[in-house]
Write an enzyme that holds these catalytic residues in place. Structure first.
Site, PDB file in Angstrom:
ATOM      1  N   LYS A 105      94.189 -53.169  37.473  1.00 47.60           N
ATOM      2  CA  LYS A 105      95.055 -53.116  38.643  1.00 47.60           C
ATOM      3  C   LYS A 105      96.363 -53.880  38.448  1.00 47.60           C
ATOM      4  O   LYS A 105      97.268 -53.744  39.270  1.00 47.60           O
ATOM      5  CB  LYS A 105      94.317 -53.665  39.867  1.00 47.60           C
ATOM      6  CG  LYS A 105      93.187 -52.780  40.352  1.00 47.60           C
ATOM      7  CD  LYS A 105      92.549 -53.354  41.608  1.00 47.60           C
ATOM      8  CE  LYS A 105      91.404 -52.478  42.110  1.00 47.60           C
ATOM      9  NZ  LYS A 105      90.774 -53.058  43.329  1.00 47.60           N
ATOM     10  N   LYS A 106      96.475 -54.671  37.385  1.00 52.10           N
ATOM     11  CA  LYS A 106      97.756 -55.342  37.137  1.00 52.10           C
ATOM     12  C   LYS A 106      98.864 -54.303  36.973  1.00 52.10           C
ATOM     13  O   LYS A 106      99.973 -54.492  37.460  1.00 52.10           O
ATOM     14  CB  LYS A 106      97.686 -56.237  35.895  1.00 52.10           C
ATOM     15  CG  LYS A 106      99.008 -56.988  35.642  1.00 52.10           C
ATOM     16  CD  LYS A 106      98.897 -57.946  34.472  1.00 52.10           C
ATOM     17  CE  LYS A 106      98.913 -57.197  33.160  1.00 52.10           C
ATOM     18  NZ  LYS A 106     100.260 -56.621  32.871  1.00 52.10           N
TER      19      LYS A 106
ATOM     20  N   TYR B 295      95.609 -55.863  21.128  1.00 52.14           N
ATOM     21  CA  TYR B 295      95.884 -57.282  21.366  1.00 52.14           C
ATOM     22  C   TYR B 295      95.093 -57.726  22.596  1.00 52.14           C
ATOM     23  O   TYR B 295      95.637 -58.243  23.573  1.00 52.14           O
ATOM     24  CB  TYR B 295      97.377 -57.562  21.519  1.00 52.14           C
ATOM     25  CG  TYR B 295      97.758 -58.968  21.075  1.00 52.14           C
ATOM     26  CD1 TYR B 295      97.701 -59.323  19.725  1.00 52.14           C
ATOM     27  CD2 TYR B 295      98.142 -59.930  21.985  1.00 52.14           C
ATOM     28  CE1 TYR B 295      98.023 -60.605  19.309  1.00 52.14           C
ATOM     29  CE2 TYR B 295      98.473 -61.207  21.585  1.00 52.14           C
ATOM     30  CZ  TYR B 295      98.406 -61.547  20.244  1.00 52.14           C
ATOM     31  OH  TYR B 295      98.719 -62.817  19.829  1.00 52.14           O
TER      32      TYR B 295
ATOM     33  N   HIS C  16      91.356 -57.325  29.349  1.00 47.34           N
ATOM     34  CA  HIS C  16      90.773 -56.126  28.739  1.00 47.34           C
ATOM     35  C   HIS C  16      89.245 -56.229  28.686  1.00 47.34           C
ATOM     36  O   HIS C  16      88.542 -55.251  28.962  1.00 47.34           O
ATOM     37  CB  HIS C  16      91.294 -55.942  27.306  1.00 47.34           C
ATOM     38  CG  HIS C  16      92.759 -55.711  27.202  1.00 47.34           C
ATOM     39  ND1 HIS C  16      93.626 -56.646  26.699  1.00 47.34           N
ATOM     40  CD2 HIS C  16      93.533 -54.637  27.537  1.00 47.34           C
ATOM     41  CE1 HIS C  16      94.854 -56.173  26.704  1.00 47.34           C
ATOM     42  NE2 HIS C  16      94.831 -54.958  27.219  1.00 47.34           N
TER      43      HIS C  16
END
EC number: 6.3.2.1
Length: 282
Positions: free
Chosen positions: A148-149, A32, A37
Site C-alpha cells: 500500500k505504500k 533489493y 517486501h
C-alpha cells in the site's frame, strides 16, 4: 526453492503446479528486498500452496532522467530472504527476456495515471501496467500481493485486473515503517545520514495533518500549506506533491468530508520518497 530465468521455465513450472491442483500466490518486486517486501511474502504464503517472487527492474516504468541505472541490487540477499520466507520459486528474468528487440505492445489506463505520481512520471504507470500484465500471464497466479505504500500503483493494478478480466485476487499489504516512522523503501539506500534524518518529514507531516483533521480543520488548501511549510523546514527537501484525494478515483478534493487519501512525494537529496495514509471520518 526453484530459480527460473526464462519465461518458458516459469510458465512450465506454473502450469505443472496447476495440473497438480495447486494454487499460486505471487509477489512482484524490483529486488533489493527489505522488511516491507518480506511482509508481502508473509501475507501471500498462507493464501496458496505455492509462493512465487519475481525480481525484475522494469525499464519501461523509468523516465529518461530517473534512477534505472543506479537502482540498488543485491540478488544473493534477495534470494536468502526469499528462501527464509518460504518462497518456492523465484522468477529472475533479464531485460532481453522480458522485452525482445521487436517488442511493441503496451498497456495504458485512461484516468488513474493522471494524478499524483503520474503527473511528474508520465510513462511510469504504463510501464507498470505492461510489466504486471506480462508477469501475470507468465506466472499465472491466483492471488497477487502489492504494498500500500505505492497506493496509486495498487489502484492501477486493481483497475487493470478488473478491466482486463484477470481471475486474480489482489491483496494490499500495509506500509512497513522504520522505528522513526520512515516508510521502508529500496530507495532509502540512497540517503546520506543527513538526508536520512530529514526523510522522517513525510511520516511526520502525515501525523501532523491527521491531528489537524481530528481538531476540525477540513480545508484542503489550509492543510496542504501547513504540510508544505513543515516539510520544507527540513534540510535537503523538495516537494513534488502533497495531495488529498478520493481514495478510489484519486481525484483531488477541496475539503475532507469523508475518508480521504493523503498522498505525498518528496525529493530528499536524490531520493524521491513517497508515503500516504487514509485520514478523516470513515
Amino acid at each position: 526453492m526453484d530459480i527460473l530465468k526464462t519465461k518458458a521455465e516459469m510458465q512450465t513450472w506454473s502450469a505443472a503446479k496447476k495440473r497438480q491442483g495447486k494454487s499460486i500466490a505471487f509477489v512482484p518486486t524490483m529486488g533489493y528486498l527489505h522488511k516491507g517486501h518480506v511482509s508481502l511474502l508473509e501475507i501471500g504464503k498462507p493464501l496458496s500452496d505455492e509462493l512465487v517472487l519475481s525480481i525484475f527492474v522494469n525499464p519501461t516504468q523509468f523516465g529518461p532522467n530517473e534512477d534505472l541505472d543506479a537502482y540498488p541490487s543485491n540478488i544473493q540477499n534477495d534470494l536468502d530472504l526469499a528462501e527464509q520466507a518460504g518462497v518456492t520459486a523465484v522468477f529472475l528474468p533479464d531485460k532481453n527476456e522480458m522485452y525482445g528487440p521487436d517488442y511493441q505492445t503496451h498497456v495504458y489506463l485512461d484516468h488513474l495515471p493522471r494524478y499524483l505520481c503520474g503527473r511528474s512520471r508520465p510513462i511510469h504507470f504504463g510501464g507498470v501496467a505492461t510489466v504486471v500484465t506480462k508477469l501475470f500471464n507468465i506466472v499465472m497466479p491466483d492471488v497477487a500481493v502489492f504494498g500500500k505504500k505505492d497506493f496509486q500503483q495498487l489502484a492501477v493494478i486493481r483497475q487493470m485486473v478488473k478491466d482486463l478480466d484477470f481471475n486474480i485476487r489482489i491483496i494490499g499489504g500495509e506500509i512497513i515503517r522504520e522505528t522513526d516512522g520512515l516508510a521502508m523503501s529500496s530507495r532509502n539506500a540512497y540517503l546520506t545520514p543527513a538526508q536520512r534524518a530529514s526523510a522522517v518529514c513525510l511520516s511526520r507531516a502525515i501525523n501532523l495533518l491527521k491531528q489537524r483533521v481530528d481538531q476540525g480543520v477540513r480545508s484542503v488548501p489550509d492543510l496542504v500549506r501547513e504540510a508544505e511549510s513543515f516539510i520544507l523546514s527540513f534540510d535537503h527537501t523538495r516537494i513534488d506533491y502533497i495531495e488529498l484525494c478520493h481514495p478510489r478515483t484519486l481525484e483531488p478534493v477541496d475539503t475532507v468530508q469523508s475518508e480521504t487519501l493523503l498522498a505525498l512525494a518528496v525529493q530528499v537529496g536524490k531520493s524521491r520518497l513517497i508515503d500516504n495514509a487514509l485520514i478523516g471520518p470513515t
